[in-house]
Write a protein that holds these residues in place. Structure first.
Motif, PDB file in Angstrom:
ATOM      1  N   GLN A  69       0.846  -1.192   0.000  1.00  0.00           N
ATOM      2  CA  GLN A  69       0.000   0.000   0.000  1.00  0.00           C
ATOM      3  C   GLN A  69       0.886   1.247   0.000  1.00  0.00           C
ATOM      4  O   GLN A  69       1.901   1.313   0.706  1.00  0.00           O
ATOM      5  CB  GLN A  69      -0.924  -0.007   1.214  1.00  0.00           C
ATOM      6  N   LYS A  70       0.466   2.241  -0.769  1.00  0.00           N
ATOM      7  CA  LYS A  70       1.280   3.446  -0.958  1.00  0.00           C
ATOM      8  C   LYS A  70       1.630   4.160   0.344  1.00  0.00           C
ATOM      9  O   LYS A  70       2.794   4.540   0.544  1.00  0.00           O
ATOM     10  CB  LYS A  70       0.577   4.397  -1.921  1.00  0.00           C
ATOM     11  N   PRO A  71       0.688   4.379   1.262  1.00  0.00           N
ATOM     12  CA  PRO A  71       1.064   5.078   2.502  1.00  0.00           C
ATOM     13  C   PRO A  71       2.147   4.345   3.290  1.00  0.00           C
ATOM     14  O   PRO A  71       3.002   4.982   3.923  1.00  0.00           O
ATOM     15  CB  PRO A  71      -0.251   5.132   3.291  1.00  0.00           C
ATOM     16  N   LEU A  72       2.111   3.020   3.270  1.00  0.00           N
ATOM     17  CA  LEU A  72       3.128   2.244   3.981  1.00  0.00           C
ATOM     18  C   LEU A  72       4.470   2.325   3.266  1.00  0.00           C
ATOM     19  O   LEU A  72       5.519   2.478   3.907  1.00  0.00           O
ATOM     20  CB  LEU A  72       2.676   0.788   4.115  1.00  0.00           C
ATOM     21  N   LYS A  73       4.452   2.246   1.944  1.00  0.00           N
ATOM     22  CA  LYS A  73       5.702   2.343   1.186  1.00  0.00           C
ATOM     23  C   LYS A  73       6.324   3.730   1.335  1.00  0.00           C
ATOM     24  O   LYS A  73       7.554   3.877   1.283  1.00  0.00           O
ATOM     25  CB  LYS A  73       5.436   2.042  -0.293  1.00  0.00           C
ATOM     26  N   SER A  74       5.479   4.737   1.554  1.00  0.00           N
ATOM     27  CA  SER A  74       6.013   6.092   1.752  1.00  0.00           C
ATOM     28  C   SER A  74       6.898   6.161   2.995  1.00  0.00           C
ATOM     29  O   SER A  74       7.836   6.964   3.056  1.00  0.00           O
ATOM     30  CB  SER A  74       4.866   7.097   1.872  1.00  0.00           C
ATOM     31  N   CYS A  75       6.611   5.317   3.988  1.00  0.00           N
ATOM     32  CA  CYS A  75       7.445   5.261   5.201  1.00  0.00           C
ATOM     33  C   CYS A  75       8.808   4.640   4.924  1.00  0.00           C
ATOM     34  O   CYS A  75       9.709   4.712   5.778  1.00  0.00           O
ATOM     35  CB  CYS A  75       6.728   4.446   6.283  1.00  0.00           C
ATOM     36  N   PHE A  76       8.959   4.051   3.753  1.00  0.00           N
ATOM     37  CA  PHE A  76      10.172   3.289   3.417  1.00  0.00           C
ATOM     38  C   PHE A  76      11.003   3.990   2.333  1.00  0.00           C
ATOM     39  O   PHE A  76      11.978   3.446   1.850  1.00  0.00           O
ATOM     40  CB  PHE A  76       9.747   1.897   2.955  1.00  0.00           C
ATOM     41  N   LYS A  77      10.622   5.212   1.971  1.00  0.00           N
ATOM     42  CA  LYS A  77      11.290   5.909   0.873  1.00  0.00           C
ATOM     43  C   LYS A  77      12.788   6.058   1.096  1.00  0.00           C
ATOM     44  O   LYS A  77      13.598   5.863   0.173  1.00  0.00           O
ATOM     45  CB  LYS A  77      10.675   7.298   0.697  1.00  0.00           C
ATOM     46  N   HIS A  78      13.167   6.431   2.305  1.00  0.00           N
ATOM     47  CA  HIS A  78      14.585   6.674   2.603  1.00  0.00           C
ATOM     48  C   HIS A  78      15.418   5.426   2.327  1.00  0.00           C
ATOM     49  O   HIS A  78      16.497   5.491   1.720  1.00  0.00           O
ATOM     50  CB  HIS A  78      14.748   7.105   4.063  1.00  0.00           C
ATOM     51  N   GLN A  79      14.926   4.276   2.751  1.00  0.00           N
ATOM     52  CA  GLN A  79      15.662   3.021   2.568  1.00  0.00           C
ATOM     53  C   GLN A  79      15.670   2.592   1.093  1.00  0.00           C
ATOM     54  O   GLN A  79      16.665   2.038   0.618  1.00  0.00           O
ATOM     55  CB  GLN A  79      15.047   1.933   3.444  1.00  0.00           C
ATOM     56  N   ILE A  80      14.582   2.861   0.379  1.00  0.00           N
ATOM     57  CA  ILE A  80      14.545   2.547  -1.054  1.00  0.00           C
ATOM     58  C   ILE A  80      15.616   3.347  -1.792  1.00  0.00           C
ATOM     59  O   ILE A  80      16.372   2.808  -2.612  1.00  0.00           O
ATOM     60  CB  ILE A  80      13.144   2.827  -1.643  1.00  0.00           C
ATOM     61  N   LYS A  81      15.681   4.638  -1.499  1.00  0.00           N
ATOM     62  CA  LYS A  81      16.687   5.492  -2.144  1.00  0.00           C
ATOM     63  C   LYS A  81      18.109   5.021  -1.841  1.00  0.00           C
ATOM     64  O   LYS A  81      18.966   4.947  -2.729  1.00  0.00           O
ATOM     65  CB  LYS A  81      16.516   6.932  -1.671  1.00  0.00           C
ATOM     66  N   ALA A  82      18.351   4.699  -0.581  1.00  0.00           N
ATOM     67  CA  ALA A  82      19.698   4.256  -0.190  1.00  0.00           C
ATOM     68  C   ALA A  82      20.070   2.962  -0.903  1.00  0.00           C
ATOM     69  O   ALA A  82      21.222   2.788  -1.334  1.00  0.00           O
ATOM     70  CB  ALA A  82      19.760   4.075   1.324  1.00  0.00           C
ATOM     71  N   GLU A  83      19.115   2.064  -1.027  1.00  0.00           N
ATOM     72  CA  GLU A  83      19.379   0.794  -1.719  1.00  0.00           C
ATOM     73  C   GLU A  83      19.689   1.036  -3.192  1.00  0.00           C
ATOM     74  O   GLU A  83      20.611   0.428  -3.750  1.00  0.00           O
ATOM     75  CB  GLU A  83      18.173  -0.135  -1.576  1.00  0.00           C
ATOM     76  N   LEU A  84      18.973   1.942  -3.816  1.00  0.00           N
ATOM     77  CA  LEU A  84      19.200   2.246  -5.227  1.00  0.00           C
ATOM     78  C   LEU A  84      20.555   2.906  -5.463  1.00  0.00           C
ATOM     79  O   LEU A  84      21.251   2.590  -6.431  1.00  0.00           O
ATOM     80  CB  LEU A  84      18.092   3.167  -5.743  1.00  0.00           C
ATOM     81  N   LEU A  85      20.919   3.810  -4.575  1.00  0.00           N
ATOM     82  CA  LEU A  85      22.124   4.613  -4.780  1.00  0.00           C
ATOM     83  C   LEU A  85      23.395   3.981  -4.234  1.00  0.00           C
ATOM     84  O   LEU A  85      24.485   4.182  -4.786  1.00  0.00           O
ATOM     85  CB  LEU A  85      21.943   6.003  -4.158  1.00  0.00           C
TER      86      LEU A  85
END
Length: 546
Positions: free
Chosen positions: A231-247
């Motif tokens: 769900q989008k609201p839950l994934k929004s809580c994970f944005k920081h970790q997604i970015k770090a994993e990508l970069l």
């Protein structure tokens, strides 16, 4: 008959898991705290200090909206409401969206979580403990979840499927119900099972919705909270970790390092990390992201993103980024005020690769709690064991070991040549004394001859054993058939049979009885002997290590 076994006695668990359960000191760097009552308090204090409490409001809002249209028990609703409070923590398990719950061990996971929450509330009444069942709704391996077994029959859902399984529509399951109906007897409990299947899969559009209904129906009275994380609201809580994993590819670097350290201790790697441990998800699509020359490609598609484009996509559409098996635990622990993850041996093995990854993301590593395991015996089966002079431990052997053991038990001939081998060794003692008085070559010749004679006795013993197995086949086969019944397809019972087989005899009572009998923090393999009559089982289950 023993009421439980050590995991070693079952011969079904890896050295890594056995060493973890036994808290072998050389493994201590791969986990944070071992799950015991005292360590729960330390875990609470650490999680309380580091958890982002803004996530609580998001979590509660999502859960309340998720449960709209479902009949929610007071216990479950109370658990959802208490998640607002900073003294509330979760204990979590999860599983794939297997058709009709899949193997029985899914129930064992959930009951372990429920019982642990109850015990921790008793021990630490100033805190609240919420049992969470995390739906692995983003998995895309349909073949793993599209079936269940009922009395050795594979009940299969045939469907062309792609993308996250939780988003699959439940069309086609009416024909599955018809197949299941034909396999069921004409009883009231069978009718209840059919009604449960019908309501879950024919009256809910998606597989996630059907699964929420199913687990809520079976465990809602005990306060289980089912969470659909896609769900989008839950994934929004994970944005920081997604970015770090990508970069930064943190998971790839840390897990590779941990895997080398585990291999150095002769443990096998459970999951191999990828450079980017995320999938890109859209309608009917879940494909891994591949980083190549600064561009992010979506495997098997024409989609590609520059660094700037992928970061913009994370900002605007975080729900399109789906963690794989190595990132999913991090997503869970960022989102939830979680203390302990309850899993099976395979799951805990890959969690043991992840502590350094969590450290790099500055997220507390949860306690890793082995779920309860059990072998369920009917009274009829217990009687067969006694008539065949079998101990339950015997059935955990390989088939050939069981056959040989029973052959030796039944045979009127002594098949054990140990005394002959001892006599032979004594005969050679005199020859060795003579050999010591001459040259080394004669000494070697005596040793070679002794080994030849011992090999000959071994071969004769094996031939006699084989001949007696043929002669006594009827009696031996009864033991093998019993083993096959209790270990379907040669596997632990809990990994194959579906709860429906138990429901036909005991109804929902078997859930309460397992709940009563399981001891989450003992880490033993339970042997549970079931009474055969529904009216007599309330206080007549026997199990656990007392």
């Amino acid at each position: 008959m023993d009421d439980c076994l050590n995991y070693e006695q079952t011969q079904r668990f890896s050295n890594l898991i056995l060493d973890y359960i036994n808290q072998k000191s050389s493994l201590s760097s791969f986990y944070h705290r071992f799950p015991d009552t005292q360590n729960f308090k330390s875990q609470i204090l650490e999680k309380q200090a580091q958890y982002n409490n803004e996530h609580r409001a998001v979590l509660v809002d999502v859960l309340n909206r998720q449960y709209q249209g479902f009949k929610v028990s007071d216990s479950t609703q109370n658990h959802i409401d208490t998640l607002h409070q900073e003294n509330t923590f979760t204990i979590t398990t999860g599983h794939q969206l297997n058709l009709f719950t899949g193997p029985l061990y899914t129930f064992y996971k959930i009951i372990t979580v429920l019982k642990t929450c109850e015990q921790m509330k008793s021990r630490y009444p100033q805190y609240n403990f919420v049992p969470i069942f995390w739906l692995a709704s983003e998995d895309h391996d349909f073949e793993e979840i599209n079936h269940f077994y009922f009395e050795n029959q594979k009940i299969n859902w045939s469907k062309k499927a792609s993308g996250a399984v939780g988003e699959l529509e439940t069309d086609g399951l009416k024909s599955v119900l018809e197949i299941f109906d034909k396999a069921l007897p004409q009883t009231e409990l069978a009718n209840q099972l059919k009604g449960l299947f019908r309501e879950a899969y024919l009256n809910h559009k998606s597989l996630s919705q059907a699964s929420i209904y199913l687990y809520n129906n079976l465990f809602g009275s005990k306060g289980l909270v089912v969470l659909e994380p896609n769900q989008k609201p839950l994934k929004s809580c994970f944005k920081h970790q997604i970015k770090a994993e990508l970069l930064q590819q943190i998971t790839f670097k840390k897990v590779n390092s941990t895997s080398k350290a585990l291999k150095a201790q002769n443990y096998h790697e459970q999951v191999t990390p990828r450079e980017v441990n995320l999938f890109y998800k859209d309608k009917n699509l879940r494909e891994r992201l591949i980083l190549k020359n600064g561009t992010y490609f979506v495997n098997s598609t024409q989609l590609a993103f520059s660094k700037e484009q992928i970061l913009k996509e994370v900002k605007n559409n975080p729900e399109k980024f789906s963690p794989n098996a190595l990132m999913r635990p991090l997503y869970q622990e960022v989102l939830l005020p979680n203390l302990s993850y309850v899993g099976g041996a395979g799951e805990l093995a890959y969690w043991l690769q992840l502590k350094s990854t969590f450290n790099s993301f500055d997220v507390p590593f949860p306690m890793l709690q082995m779920r309860n395991s059990a072998l369920l015996l009917s009274g009829k089966t217990k009687g067969k064991l006694e008539r065949l002079n079998l101990d339950i431990n015997d059935l955990f052997q390989s088939k050939i070991e069981l056959k040989n053991q029973q052959t030796r038990k039944i045979s009127e001939i002594d098949i054990d040549f140990s005394s002959q081998k001892t006599h032979l060794s004594k005969q050679f003692e005199a020859l060795y004394k003579i050999a010591e008085q001459t040259d080394k070559s004669f000494l070697n010749a005596v040793a070679a001859q002794e080994q030849k004679q011992h090999n000959g006795l071994d071969k004769l013993e094996k031939r006699l054993l084989k001949a007696q197995r043929r002669k006594l086949a009827d009696g031996i086969d009864r033991s093998v058939r019993l083993q096959d019944k209790l270990f379907p397809k040669g596997q632990l019972q809990e990994r194959i049979i579906n709860f429906s087989e138990l429901y036909l005899t005991y109804g929902k009572q078997f859930i309460s009885l397992l709940y009563t009998e399981f001891e989450p923090l003992e880490f033993k393999f339970s042997i549970i002997k079931l009474e055969t009559k529904l009216s007599s089982i309330n206080h007549k289950f026997v199990s656990n290590c007392i």
